[in-house]
Scaffold this motif. Structure first.
Motif, PDB file in Angstrom:
ATOM      1  N   UNK A 179      35.673  31.996  40.067  1.00 13.68           N
ATOM      2  CA  UNK A 179      35.127  33.141  40.776  1.00 13.68           C
ATOM      3  C   UNK A 179      33.607  33.172  40.639  1.00 13.68           C
ATOM      4  N   UNK A 180      32.987  34.111  41.371  1.00 12.50           N
ATOM      5  CA  UNK A 180      31.554  34.337  41.228  1.00 12.50           C
ATOM      6  C   UNK A 180      30.707  33.136  41.595  1.00 12.50           C
ATOM      7  N   UNK A 181      29.652  32.916  40.812  1.00 13.36           N
ATOM      8  CA  UNK A 181      28.668  31.873  41.117  1.00 13.36           C
ATOM      9  C   UNK A 181      29.288  30.480  41.087  1.00 13.36           C
ATOM     10  N   UNK A 182      30.243  30.262  40.171  1.00 11.63           N
ATOM     11  CA  UNK A 182      30.873  28.943  40.074  1.00 11.63           C
ATOM     12  C   UNK A 182      31.666  28.633  41.337  1.00 11.63           C
ATOM     13  N   UNK A 183      32.397  29.632  41.836  1.00 10.82           N
ATOM     14  CA  UNK A 183      33.149  29.440  43.072  1.00 10.82           C
ATOM     15  C   UNK A 183      32.201  29.238  44.247  1.00 10.82           C
ATOM     16  N   UNK A 184      31.108  29.998  44.256  1.00 10.83           N
ATOM     17  CA  UNK A 184      30.130  29.884  45.331  1.00 10.83           C
ATOM     18  C   UNK A 184      29.547  28.475  45.408  1.00 10.83           C
ATOM     19  N   UNK A 185      29.237  27.890  44.250  1.00 12.53           N
ATOM     20  CA  UNK A 185      28.690  26.525  44.240  1.00 12.53           C
ATOM     21  C   UNK A 185      29.697  25.541  44.821  1.00 12.53           C
ATOM     22  N   UNK A 186      30.967  25.724  44.476  1.00 10.78           N
ATOM     23  CA  UNK A 186      31.983  24.813  45.000  1.00 10.78           C
ATOM     24  C   UNK A 186      32.142  24.974  46.519  1.00 10.78           C
ATOM     25  N   UNK A 187      32.126  26.209  46.985  1.00 11.17           N
ATOM     26  CA  UNK A 187      32.283  26.434  48.422  1.00 11.17           C
ATOM     27  C   UNK A 187      31.125  25.824  49.204  1.00 11.17           C
ATOM     28  N   UNK A 214      34.801  35.194  61.626  1.00 12.01           N
ATOM     29  CA  UNK A 214      36.060  35.838  61.254  1.00 12.01           C
ATOM     30  C   UNK A 214      36.236  35.904  59.741  1.00 12.01           C
ATOM     31  N   UNK A 215      35.910  34.801  59.066  1.00 13.43           N
ATOM     32  CA  UNK A 215      36.151  34.724  57.630  1.00 13.43           C
ATOM     33  C   UNK A 215      35.369  35.717  56.805  1.00 13.43           C
ATOM     34  N   UNK A 216      34.213  36.140  57.290  1.00  8.86           N
ATOM     35  CA  UNK A 216      33.403  37.073  56.508  1.00  8.86           C
ATOM     36  C   UNK A 216      34.105  38.408  56.309  1.00  8.86           C
ATOM     37  N   UNK A 217      35.040  38.753  57.199  1.00  9.21           N
ATOM     38  CA  UNK A 217      35.731  40.035  57.049  1.00  9.21           C
ATOM     39  C   UNK A 217      36.793  39.985  55.952  1.00  9.21           C
ATOM     40  N   UNK A 218      37.145  38.770  55.525  1.00 13.22           N
ATOM     41  CA  UNK A 218      38.137  38.648  54.460  1.00 13.22           C
ATOM     42  C   UNK A 218      37.519  38.822  53.082  1.00 13.22           C
ATOM     43  N   UNK A 219      36.223  38.667  52.969  1.00 16.51           N
ATOM     44  CA  UNK A 219      35.583  38.648  51.657  1.00 16.51           C
ATOM     45  C   UNK A 219      34.677  39.841  51.459  1.00 16.51           C
ATOM     46  N   UNK A 220      34.729  40.438  50.263  1.00 20.40           N
ATOM     47  CA  UNK A 220      33.795  41.522  49.951  1.00 20.40           C
ATOM     48  C   UNK A 220      32.401  40.961  49.714  1.00 20.40           C
ATOM     49  N   UNK A 221      31.394  41.841  49.757  1.00 17.14           N
ATOM     50  CA  UNK A 221      30.043  41.429  49.410  1.00 17.14           C
ATOM     51  C   UNK A 221      29.547  42.328  48.295  1.00 17.14           C
ATOM     52  N   UNK A 228      35.694  37.136  44.013  1.00 20.52           N
ATOM     53  CA  UNK A 228      36.259  36.320  45.078  1.00 20.52           C
ATOM     54  C   UNK A 228      36.340  34.861  44.659  1.00 20.52           C
ATOM     55  N   UNK A 229      37.472  34.231  44.989  1.00 22.27           N
ATOM     56  CA  UNK A 229      37.648  32.815  44.652  1.00 22.27           C
ATOM     57  C   UNK A 229      37.281  31.892  45.819  1.00 22.27           C
ATOM     58  N   UNK A 230      37.029  32.452  46.992  1.00 21.63           N
ATOM     59  CA  UNK A 230      36.750  31.624  48.171  1.00 21.63           C
ATOM     60  C   UNK A 230      35.749  32.361  49.052  1.00 21.63           C
ATOM     61  N   UNK A 231      34.574  32.691  48.517  1.00 22.33           N
ATOM     62  CA  UNK A 231      33.674  33.615  49.218  1.00 22.33           C
ATOM     63  C   UNK A 231      33.013  33.036  50.460  1.00 22.33           C
ATOM     64  N   UNK A 232      33.031  33.848  51.523  1.00 25.51           N
ATOM     65  CA  UNK A 232      32.238  33.534  52.709  1.00 25.51           C
ATOM     66  C   UNK A 232      30.990  34.398  52.600  1.00 25.51           C
ATOM     67  N   UNK A 233      30.024  33.929  51.842  1.00 26.61           N
ATOM     68  CA  UNK A 233      28.848  34.731  51.513  1.00 26.61           C
ATOM     69  C   UNK A 233      27.705  34.460  52.487  1.00 26.61           C
ATOM     70  N   UNK A 234      26.708  35.369  52.549  1.00 30.45           N
ATOM     71  CA  UNK A 234      25.521  35.120  53.376  1.00 30.45           C
ATOM     72  C   UNK A 234      24.813  33.829  52.985  1.00 30.45           C
ATOM     73  N   UNK A 235      24.709  33.552  51.678  1.00 34.15           N
ATOM     74  CA  UNK A 235      24.029  32.330  51.235  1.00 34.15           C
ATOM     75  C   UNK A 235      24.757  31.090  51.728  1.00 34.15           C
TER      76      UNK A 235
END
Length: 285
Positions: A179-187, A214-221, A228-235
């Motif tokens: 989750x978090x930053x670690x998940x973001x790096x992987x994504x 579409x995917x951004x609506x599945x993930x909180x910000x 989140x384990x699979x974030x669709x983040x702005x970055x």
């Protein structure tokens, strides 16, 4: 003791969301698209990889299921070297591609599609499939040559981006469940892997716009995105946009008209940049 009943209810597993397509609809996807998707994942994508990865990538298996936990669910299993592809998600992406193409053809405002996606994916409201929700007949929409051509390109490139992204998780030996930053790096690394596939093919990942829209609506910000384990983040979206804007020629050299292809890539990059900016603010959303 109502409070006890409520507490127990919260602890019990929640039922899986109802499928938004009939079994007959899913059978159509299975019969018309499954073989092509398997070839895309086990032949087309591996051919675009470095020689050192091709043999391993060719050994990845596709597992088709009826549905996942949401209409955009796709995932990989590193322990089994498998990519899981829900037929419902493929049909949902197909219908979204047709809907976006139909809106463009008829000069309709895309905000209406976003309202639908927000209600379905963020709020979990029973909105039904995309085309049915807007009262559109699939066959009639596809009889328009523009809608048929554009939606087909969006579908193919979008699904390939998703499959290449999941292949990236496997080839890069990513750990599930982070989750978090670690998940973001992987994504972001998996996105970069997928973009490398398109750059090798010289083709624009136009369908990635629909995936992120579409995917951004599945993930909180904000703070809640840390779970989140699979974030669709702005970055994440911005990184994809930046890569395409910096090297548009990499994603257009296979196009018949290279200059037109470059312009399309820049247009996709601008749209992704706009999505990233909007997604960064919950109030704007």
């Amino acid at each position: 003791m109502p409070w006890l009943i409520l507490a127990l209810a919260l602890l019990l597993p929640r039922p899986a969301p109802a499928q938004i397509y009939s079994e007959a609809d899913l059978d159509v996807v299975r019969g018309s698209m499954a073989d092509n998707l398997e070839l895309m994942a086990t032949v087309d994508i591996p051919k675009a990889l470095p020689v050192s990865l091709r043999a391993r990538a060719s050994g990845v298996s596709i597992v088709f299921t009826d549905a996942g936990d949401n209409p955009l669910a796709f995932w990989s299993r590193p322990d089994r070297q498998t990519i899981h592809v829900p037929l419902e998600s493929v049909r949902f992406f197909d219908d979204l591609s047709i809907l976006f193409a139909w809106f463009e053809r008829n000069g309709c405002r895309g905000e209406y599609i976003q309202s639908y996606l927000y209600a379905l994916l963020r709020e979990g409201r029973p909105m039904g499939p995309p085309l049915a929700a807007f009262g559109l007949d699939r066959g009639a929409a596809l009889r328009d040559a523009f809608v048929d051509d554009v939606s087909g390109k969006l579908l193919k490139s979008g699904i390939q981006f998703i499959l290449a992204h999941e292949m990236g998780h496997l080839m890069l030996d990513h750990r599930p469940g982070l989750t978090g930053a670690a998940s973001q790096r992987q994504e972001m690394a998996a996105d970069a892997f997928a973009l490398d596939v398109f750059a090798e093919q010289g083709a624009p990942p136009a369908g990635a716009v629909i995936y992120f829209l579409a995917g951004r609506w599945r993930d909180p910000i904000g703070a809640s995105a840390l779970e989140s384990t699979h974030p669709v983040s702005p970055d994440r979206i911005a990184a994809v946009a930046r890569r395409m804007a910096e090297s548009p020629g990499d994603f257009s050299f296979a196009e018949p008209d290279r200059e037109n292809g470059r312009q399309q890539v820049m247009m996709i990059a601008r749209e992704l940049g706009r999505i990233a900016a909007l997604t960064s603010d919950e109030q704007i959303l």
